[in-house]
Design a protein around this motif. Structure first.
Motif, mmCIF file in Angstrom:
data_model
loop_
_atom_site.group_PDB
_atom_site.id
_atom_site.type_symbol
_atom_site.label_atom_id
_atom_site.label_comp_id
_atom_site.label_asym_id
_atom_site.label_seq_id
_atom_site.Cartn_x
_atom_site.Cartn_y
_atom_site.Cartn_z
ATOM 1 N N ILE A 119 46.182 35.723 36.961
ATOM 2 C CA ILE A 119 47.347 36.424 37.907
ATOM 3 C C ILE A 119 48.453 36.547 37.391
ATOM 4 O O ILE A 119 49.010 35.472 36.735
ATOM 5 C CB ILE A 119 47.225 35.223 39.217
ATOM 6 C CG1 ILE A 119 45.859 35.193 39.700
ATOM 7 C CG2 ILE A 119 48.089 35.682 40.033
ATOM 8 C CD1 ILE A 119 45.828 34.010 40.632
ATOM 9 N N ASP A 120 48.827 37.691 37.309
ATOM 10 C CA ASP A 120 50.226 38.082 36.744
ATOM 11 C C ASP A 120 51.444 37.276 37.526
ATOM 12 O O ASP A 120 51.560 37.393 38.667
ATOM 13 C CB ASP A 120 50.533 39.497 36.895
ATOM 14 C CG ASP A 120 51.578 39.974 36.050
ATOM 15 O OD1 ASP A 120 52.855 39.794 36.518
ATOM 16 O OD2 ASP A 120 51.320 40.306 34.727
ATOM 17 N N ALA A 121 52.385 36.690 36.712
ATOM 18 C CA ALA A 121 53.476 35.807 37.409
ATOM 19 C C ALA A 121 54.386 36.844 37.864
ATOM 20 O O ALA A 121 55.275 36.161 38.654
ATOM 21 C CB ALA A 121 53.887 34.738 36.480
ATOM 22 N N ALA A 122 54.564 37.823 37.652
ATOM 23 C CA ALA A 122 55.659 38.913 37.999
ATOM 24 C C ALA A 122 55.170 39.596 39.221
ATOM 25 O O ALA A 122 55.949 39.680 40.335
ATOM 26 C CB ALA A 122 56.062 39.947 37.151
ATOM 27 N N THR A 123 53.915 40.173 39.345
ATOM 28 C CA THR A 123 53.271 41.070 40.114
ATOM 29 C C THR A 123 52.544 40.342 41.396
ATOM 30 O O THR A 123 52.070 40.718 42.501
ATOM 31 C CB THR A 123 52.947 42.342 39.616
ATOM 32 O OG1 THR A 123 51.423 42.086 39.019
ATOM 33 C CG2 THR A 123 53.801 42.949 38.795
ATOM 34 N N GLY A 124 51.610 39.417 40.800
ATOM 35 C CA GLY A 124 50.532 38.834 41.473
ATOM 36 C C GLY A 124 49.201 39.466 41.264
ATOM 37 O O GLY A 124 48.466 38.977 41.905
ATOM 38 N N ALA A 125 49.404 40.536 40.658
ATOM 39 C CA ALA A 125 48.138 41.289 40.292
ATOM 40 C C ALA A 125 46.830 40.308 39.702
ATOM 41 O O ALA A 125 47.251 39.490 38.867
ATOM 42 C CB ALA A 125 48.380 42.498 39.239
ATOM 43 N N LEU A 126 45.780 40.524 40.139
ATOM 44 C CA LEU A 126 44.752 39.478 39.770
ATOM 45 C C LEU A 126 43.675 40.425 39.062
ATOM 46 O O LEU A 126 43.228 41.668 39.388
ATOM 47 C CB LEU A 126 43.972 38.952 41.031
ATOM 48 C CG LEU A 126 42.958 37.954 40.885
ATOM 49 C CD1 LEU A 126 42.884 37.068 41.937
ATOM 50 C CD2 LEU A 126 41.466 38.570 40.757
ATOM 51 N N ARG A 127 43.471 39.923 37.821
ATOM 52 C CA ARG A 127 42.188 40.341 36.933
ATOM 53 C C ARG A 127 41.202 39.459 36.650
ATOM 54 O O ARG A 127 41.384 38.357 36.346
ATOM 55 C CB ARG A 127 43.044 41.023 35.601
ATOM 56 C CG ARG A 127 42.045 41.272 34.494
ATOM 57 C CD ARG A 127 42.754 41.813 33.270
ATOM 58 N NE ARG A 127 43.542 40.488 32.564
ATOM 59 C CZ ARG A 127 43.114 39.518 31.802
ATOM 60 N NH1 ARG A 127 41.878 39.878 31.563
ATOM 61 N NH2 ARG A 127 43.821 38.668 31.356
ATOM 62 N N VAL A 128 40.037 39.879 36.927
ATOM 63 C CA VAL A 128 38.795 39.181 36.566
ATOM 64 C C VAL A 128 38.493 38.853 35.027
ATOM 65 O O VAL A 128 38.518 39.991 34.258
ATOM 66 C CB VAL A 128 37.512 39.735 37.467
ATOM 67 C CG1 VAL A 128 36.443 38.797 36.728
ATOM 68 C CG2 VAL A 128 37.969 39.411 38.788
ATOM 69 N N ILE A 129 38.675 37.612 34.692
ATOM 70 C CA ILE A 129 38.198 37.602 33.198
ATOM 71 C C ILE A 129 36.722 37.422 32.895
ATOM 72 O O ILE A 129 36.136 37.919 32.031
ATOM 73 C CB ILE A 129 38.917 36.111 32.847
ATOM 74 C CG1 ILE A 129 40.556 36.355 32.878
ATOM 75 C CG2 ILE A 129 38.625 36.010 31.204
ATOM 76 C CD1 ILE A 129 41.239 34.928 32.759
ATOM 77 N N ALA A 130 36.147 36.722 33.935
ATOM 78 C CA ALA A 130 34.795 36.560 33.612
ATOM 79 C C ALA A 130 34.105 36.043 34.961
ATOM 80 O O ALA A 130 34.847 35.286 35.812
ATOM 81 C CB ALA A 130 34.389 35.317 32.771
ATOM 82 N N ALA A 131 33.017 36.551 35.242
ATOM 83 C CA ALA A 131 32.147 36.053 36.465
ATOM 84 C C ALA A 131 30.880 35.761 36.292
ATOM 85 O O ALA A 131 29.781 36.214 36.768
ATOM 86 C CB ALA A 131 32.232 37.394 37.533
#
Length: 645
Positions: free
Chosen positions: A229-241
């Motif tokens: 989760i980006d600390a500036a924008t809050g954008a979430l990116r999945v690393i692994a599932a």
């Protein structure tokens, strides 16, 4: 059915509650959420004094101690109505952040304390619940998990929200929030439709690594993804599932690698699995500990390596790991329970020092600190408390598996006398019965004082013997795990004077299911107490609020493969039931709905089996009201006294 016992039975059956105790009863010091400062000089913990007879954990304070001597340096208690969450040290080791929750006001406050000031400062308040304050690497910001306007307390063991209106239209969202350490407004960062379970800052302070899932927070704990989760924008990116449950994620000091514990199943606060790593950029997780004969329950980065803790058979161990080569030889810490703010031990920034609160069946809680190779006891408040039970570590082999359990009994045993025994099956199934101090006012002490032995088996499906053992009850609930328990009873009878004609059976959650299963598959037990169990896996599939955990165990949904669910359902063999059974459950239990206990009770009544059902008003999977805990203890003891004596 994320099914625990030590979380629930800790407050209901194995806890320190009792009936009215004399005013002069000795004071027991309670330590929890231990956090060692980065420089290793100070320890912060939530501490409280309790006397026999208290049914709830007493109000605690944040206590700071010198890590070398154990001497108290400072104490903070800004909210007498609050329960405090784990304290967090600033990078320089001079400030503390912690959260207080006022249940009556439904409000959580973030506090900032300095060792140079007597009173902490309230940085902000949240109408709802909050937890897990964490400092940014530069010490300029604080993050926390916040559920604004929460409809229930966080976690599936808590009482569920009332199911009225359009069900499922409103899910609580636990989000990462950030506030400047100097004060200001809380900025909710992670996506509003995503529930964040666990998180840590990345070393550069530009983001977070987290376990998260969209939708219902109670259910999706078992299918959460590893995310950034980006600390500036809050954008979430999945690393692994990956198809596993992931816990305790953290990032290496160079910012390139995420470590976590992965396995079949872990509960809130009851973590177990192998150690995995995966690039922060994304990729396929790599198992650093394949085929390890133990269960990992804590891991942190220190330098380029990892320090982990594991349950190995009956003992807690510290295991150093090389991020490329895997685990080194474990350091066995003993047959103990150990707890800290994040995991089983709290480490200094350089990884050379550690601290924790520890206990076992015979010794009440105490703090330890020092080099992790030679931890030293630094508090002595509870040394006046003598052992209240006898303890034997019982091991046995069954069907190619090594199995372990604990046998607790009276301190003094009369020669030639045979004693009844109560078999207490833990929840989970991914969990383990571990050493906890049995004080003079606990229910186990009540049992042993009345002349019972209490057997705590860790059958297949439990932690402690490695992931193959933990996975061995998949699609086999009530099969090999039940045979392990029966073999364990035989092993216990070989080492203690147990009357095999006077056996009782008890359990909560998965242990409640096993109790229902036991009384429909054996005539060995003369009395049983089934807490929050599952009678019918088919109907349970459509009733519970957490069914994401079930697919890995059963292999398919109840709609796709109903036979495997029926095969494991105690109600299918209800005609074989003969054992008098007390059944109890919380009215608003999300994990094992009250309808399951009602269905089993109806079945026992139809068979003419002596039975009693009690549904506790407003309770969830874990009982919180003292009057209900007291009532349940009285009913439980009376039931066994009636049928085993």
């Amino acid at each position: 059915m994320k099914i625990r016992t030590l979380a629930v039975l800790g407050s209901v059956l194995l806890g320190t509650a009792a009936q009215a105790a004399p005013a002069q009863s000795p004071v027991l010091r309670d330590y929890r959420a231990v956090a060692l400062s980065g420089n290793g000089q100070r320890i912060a913990a939530i501490e409280a004094n309790s006397r026999g007879g208290q049914l709830q954990r007493p109000h605690g304070t944040i206590v700071v101690r010198d890590a070398a001597s154990g001497a108290i340096v400072q104490q903070f208690d800004p909210c007498a109505a609050c329960s405090y969450d784990k304290p967090s040290w600033s990078p320089e080791g001079k400030r503390l952040a912690f959260i207080g929750y006022d249940s009556k006001a439904g409000k959580a406050s973030l506090y900032l304390a300095s060792l140079e000031q007597a009173q902490p400062k309230a940085l902000l308040s949240v109408q709802g619940v909050a937890s897990t304050a964490r400092w940014s690497p530069d010490g300029k910001q604080l993050a926390l998990l916040a559920t604004v306007g929460a409809r229930k307390l966080a976690g599936a063991v808590e009482a569920g929200a009332r199911q009225v209106g359009e069900v499922g239209s409103e899910d609580d969202a636990q989000r990462i929030g950030v506030v400047p350490a100097s004060g200001g407004e809380l900025r909710l960062l992670s996506p509003a439709d995503t529930y964040v379970y666990e998180y840590n800052w990345t070393p550069d302070g530009h983001g977070f690594v987290a376990t998260s899932a969209q939708g219902n927070g109670d259910s999706n704990w078992w299918v959460a993804k590893l995310s950034h989760i980006d600390a500036a924008t809050g954008a979430l990116r999945v690393i692994a599932a990956p198809a596993m449950q992931m816990n305790l994620p953290s990032v290496s000091p160079d910012g390139k690698t995420v470590a976590f514990i992965g396995g079949l199943m872990s509960d809130f606060g009851s973590v177990g699995g192998d150690i995995y790593t995966v690039p922060l950029a994304g990729g396929t997780p790599r198992n650093l500990t394949p085929d390890y004969r133990g269960t990992f329950n804590g891991v942190v980065w220190r330098g380029q390596g990892l320090l982990a803790t594991a349950l190995i058979d009956s003992q807690l161990a510290l295991v150093p790991l090389d991020a490329e080569k895997g685990p080194a030889e474990p350091l066995l810490l003993g047959p103990i329970s150990s707890g800290a703010a994040d995991g089983r031990l709290s480490f200094s920034a350089d990884g050379k020092l550690a601290a924790a609160a520890q206990e076992d069946f015979l010794h009440a809680s105490y703090l330890v600190a020092g080099p992790w190779q030679q931890l030293k006891k630094i508090t002595h408040d509870n040394e006046q408390f003598a052992p209240q039970v006898s303890v034997q570590n019982v091991g046995w082999n069954n069907e190619g598996y090594k199995v372990q359990g604990w046998l607790l009994g009276p301190v003094k045993v009369e020669a030639g006398k045979q004693y009844p025994m109560i078999v207490n099956v833990h929840g989970g199934p991914g969990a383990a019965a571990s050493p906890r101090y049995v004080d003079a006012s606990s229910q186990i002490r009540e049992f042993t004082d009345q002349g019972y032995f209490v057997f705590l088996p860790n059958p297949r499906g439990s932690f402690g013997q490695g992931q193959a053992f933990t996975r061995a009850n998949m699609a086999d609930f009530g099969g090999g795990d039940w045979r392990d328990i029966l073999a364990g009873i035989d092993a216990a009878q070989k080492v203690a004077p147990i009357d095999g004609q006077r056996l009782g059976l008890i359990g909560h959650s998965y242990g409640g299911f096993m109790t229902m299963w036991g009384v429909t598959h054996s005539d060995r037990f003369k009395a049983a107490v089934a807490g929050a169990g599952v009678a019918n896996w088919i109907s349970y599939y459509g009733q519970n609020g957490i069914n994401q955990w079930m697919i890995p165990f059963f292999g398919a949904s109840a709609y796709d493969n109903p036979e495997v669910y029926r095969r494991a359902s105690p109600i299918e063999s209800i005609k074989a039931a003969r054992t008098p059974t007390l059944i109890y459950v919380g009215e608003r239990d999300v994990e094992t709905p009250a309808a399951q206990s009602l269905e089993f009770w109806h079945g026992l009544r139809a068979m003419g089996v002596p039975s009693s059902l009690f549904i506790y008003d407003g309770e969830g999977h874990a009982f919180r009201k003292p009057e209900h805990q007291r009532d349940l203890r009285q009913r439980t003891l009376a039931w066994f006294e009636r049928y085993l004596k």
